[in-house]
Design an enzyme around this catalytic site. Structure first.
Site, PDB file in Angstrom:
ATOM      1  N   GLU A  41       0.824  -1.202   0.000  1.00 56.48           N
ATOM      2  CA  GLU A  41       0.000   0.000   0.000  1.00 56.48           C
ATOM      3  C   GLU A  41       0.870   1.270   0.000  1.00 56.48           C
ATOM      4  O   GLU A  41       1.901   1.334   0.664  1.00 56.48           O
ATOM      5  CB  GLU A  41      -0.875  -0.021   1.258  1.00 56.48           C
ATOM      6  CG  GLU A  41      -1.732   1.200   1.505  1.00 56.48           C
ATOM      7  CD  GLU A  41      -2.463   1.142   2.834  1.00 56.48           C
ATOM      8  OE1 GLU A  41      -3.411   1.930   3.009  1.00 56.48           O
ATOM      9  OE2 GLU A  41      -2.100   0.313   3.697  1.00 56.48           O
ATOM     10  N   LYS A 112      -9.366   1.979  -1.727  1.00 57.37           N
ATOM     11  CA  LYS A 112      -9.572   1.498  -0.365  1.00 57.37           C
ATOM     12  C   LYS A 112     -10.944   1.961   0.128  1.00 57.37           C
ATOM     13  O   LYS A 112     -11.273   3.151   0.039  1.00 57.37           O
ATOM     14  CB  LYS A 112      -8.460   2.038   0.538  1.00 57.37           C
ATOM     15  CG  LYS A 112      -8.439   1.498   1.953  1.00 57.37           C
ATOM     16  CD  LYS A 112      -7.191   2.010   2.676  1.00 57.37           C
ATOM     17  CE  LYS A 112      -7.062   1.485   4.088  1.00 57.37           C
ATOM     18  NZ  LYS A 112      -5.805   1.949   4.744  1.00 57.37           N
ATOM     19  N   CYS A 148      -5.344  -2.980   2.626  1.00 56.24           N
ATOM     20  CA  CYS A 148      -5.108  -2.941   4.074  1.00 56.24           C
ATOM     21  C   CYS A 148      -6.372  -3.153   4.906  1.00 56.24           C
ATOM     22  O   CYS A 148      -6.859  -4.270   5.022  1.00 56.24           O
ATOM     23  CB  CYS A 148      -4.395  -1.651   4.457  1.00 56.24           C
ATOM     24  SG  CYS A 148      -3.530  -1.780   6.060  1.00 56.24           S
TER      25      CYS A 148
END
Length: 573
Positions: A41, A112, A148
């Site tokens: 990330e 995300k 994540c």
């Protein structure tokens, strides 16, 4: 299909350096016949970039780096983390994205969706959340790509809030046949176990293979351990990377049977090492990367008191930077024990670290003489004790300034919690190395170092066995003003990390009077911690950016009074 998970160590803001890391990784993977390369990330800018993201020129340069990386790709698909522009005209200016590129073009980008705002995280401050959960076809196979927090969902160490969307589950329902997660997930001493269990659970529940790549390295107070993992659809762990170093895992993924096999399986990586080892390795990486990435100094200096905290800090510094880059100073006074100097000499000799001796008696006497007319008629107390600590802090800072060293602070978490430290004295420094390590853990790590890491007595047993003391007055011991460290650390874990109430802590068998004293000390000493150097984070809740406590407030002590009066109930009972 050959898949590589490669954990790299980016530097926040070093866009050209991070780009070269990525390009080098791509080149090597192509040479090795990899078909899909997974990178962590926000690899382009490092995580967390914080308010650098508010600089338009910073964002624009990252977008240029994205384009340059995409153009270099060939037959191998590359998935890397970066920021991307929000073109909708509303919301925040950017996304935290996984960019998927192949043959010189961007296939797509995945944003995300779950943006944490708890503890040290501030994702929602900068990023617009993603809201599309569609599989991405790579080489004819549908992958579900997440970033994540998307994979953690509601399985964090401390659940601060509950998400209503489970991205991996939605992707599976929409046709994904394997899950990918690219992460920059900070380390804590429990994370190797909780992370593995969380990923294993998701793979097993979804009945899908899961590939997880994590960042490695330290960024100021945050440490990233790597620990990239791969699971099959049964939840069996098939590969695991090294921790705290750049590393890569190569896997064969059968897109027909969904079987996952490591090309080079390292059994040692599958084991859960002792917690003392994990904490020590994290702190060594934290010190090394802080100096390298901040460019604050090439060498460090610290005070050696003959106590266990400075001994552990010195060992960490030596292992992180090499003995030639560490200088220690012992500064005895009239209240110093004989072992204060001799134990420091033994430790420095064993570590091959240069040790200076600068007595502070003359400086301390000069302070007392200057203040005598103003202190006349008062008894010796905290003011006189702290003059010694501040004298030492001044000497260490003078040496650091003169020779370009960075001063390492040696205070532990237990002392920082209750304010058993001196502002502008032993709290001085550019980095607090063990400020998230409880005193009991300091002892445990030192014993482990002698027994397992060195296999010999490097830290003198006399340091480990002596009763802790600040040595600021005759025959002083920490136990004069604090409970034993086993009790103190238990209270602090309950209160600071687990956020338990006073009543809950007492119900765990700890004396109410001791609990009240410690909680009050913790709350009243926030002003000291506010002025402390940045500290390396290795627990689920450290003092620093992840614990935001108001300085000017009148809540401290009110909870106890309100519960006792019956005006409110203890909601945690």
């Amino acid at each position: 299909m050959r898949i590589r998970l490669e954990q790299l160590n980016p530097t926040i803001g070093d866009l050209s350096g991070n780009k070269e890391l990525i390009l080098s990784s791509i080149k090597k993977a192509e040479e090795d016949g990899v078909e899909i390369l997974l990178l962590p990330e926000l690899m382009t800018c490092g995580y967390p970039p914080m308010d650098l993201l508010e600089r338009e020129v910073f964002r624009e340069l990252i977008y240029q780096v994205n384009d340059e990386i995409v153009k270099t790709t060939g037959d191998m698909a590359v998935i890397f983390g970066s920021i991307t522009k929000n073109l909708t005209g509303t919301g925040r200016k950017m996304y935290n994205s996984a960019i998927i590129a192949q043959n010189g073009v961007e296939i797509t980008r995945v944003h995300k969706a779950l943006l944490p705002t708890y503890d040290v995280f501030d994702d929602l401050r900068y990023f617009e959340p993603g809201n599309k959960f569609e599989p991405v076809m790579i080489n004819g196979f549908p992958f579900g790509i997440t970033v994540c927090e998307d994979i953690w969902f509601n399985d964090n160490d401390i659940q601060y809030h509950l998400y209503d969307k489970n991205p991996a589950e939605i992707l599976a329902k929409n046709g994904a046949k394997a899950i990918i997660n690219i992460s920059a997930s900070p380390f804590n001493k429990d994370k190797p176990v909780t992370r593995k269990n969380m990923l294993q659970k998701h793979a097993k529940n979804l009945k899908l293979p899961l590939f997880y790549v994590n960042s490695v390295g330290a960024q100021t107070e945050l440490i990233f351990d790597g620990d990239s993992l791969a699971f099959n659809g049964k939840g069996d762990m098939k590969a695991r990377s090294k921790r705290f170093v750049p590393d890569k895992i190569d896997l064969n993924f059968n897109t027909q049977t969904f079987e996952v096999e490591a090309i080079s399986k390292v059994e040692e990586n599958f084991k859960n090492p002792p917690k003392e080892q994990v904490m020590f390795n994290a702190l060594v990486l934290g010190v090394r990367d802080y100096l390298q990435k901040s460019k604050a100094a090439e060498k460090v200096i610290l005070g050696l008191s003959g106590g266990i905290d400075s001994a552990l800090t010195c060992v960490i510094a030596k292992e992180a930077l090499g003995a030639d880059n560490v200088k220690a100073v012992t500064m005895p006074s009239e209240f110093s024990s004989e072992g204060s100097v001799s134990d420091s000499e033994k430790l420095a000799h064993n570590l091959e670290v240069e040790l200076l001796e600068i007595p502070i008696q003359g400086i301390y006497d000069a302070f007392n003489e200057a203040l005598a007319p103003h202190f006349k008629g008062t008894e010796f107390g905290v003011a006189e004790e702290n003059l010694q600590s501040r004298s030492r802090g001044d000497l260490l800072m003078a040496l650091a300034n003169k020779f370009g060293y960075m001063l390492l602070n040696t205070g532990n978490k237990s002392e920082m919690a209750v304010g058993y430290c001196t502002l502008y004295g032993d709290m001085a420094g550019g980095l607090s190395v063990i400020s998230d390590v409880y005193k009991t853990e300091v002892f445990e790590i030192c014993r482990w170092l002698n027994k397992e890491y060195y296999g010999q007595e490097v830290i003198p047993e006399s340091i480990i066995n002596k009763p802790p003391s600040a040595e600021l007055r005759p025959d002083q011991k920490d136990s004069d003003s604090l409970p034993d460290y086993g009790t103190l650390d238990a209270i602090l874990r309950y209160y600071v990390e687990e956020q338990r109430s006073r009543e809950e802590i007492i119900n765990n068998g700890i004396d109410a009077e001791i609990v009240d004293k410690i909680l009050r000390l913790v709350d009243l000493n926030e002003h000291k911690r506010f002025q402390a150097p940045p500290g390396l984070k290795i627990s689920t809740k450290a003092f620093g950016s992840g614990r935001r406590w108001p300085l000017a407030q009148q809540w401290t002590g009110q909870e106890k009074k309100l519960i006792q009066s019956g005006k409110i109930k203890d909601s945690r009972r």
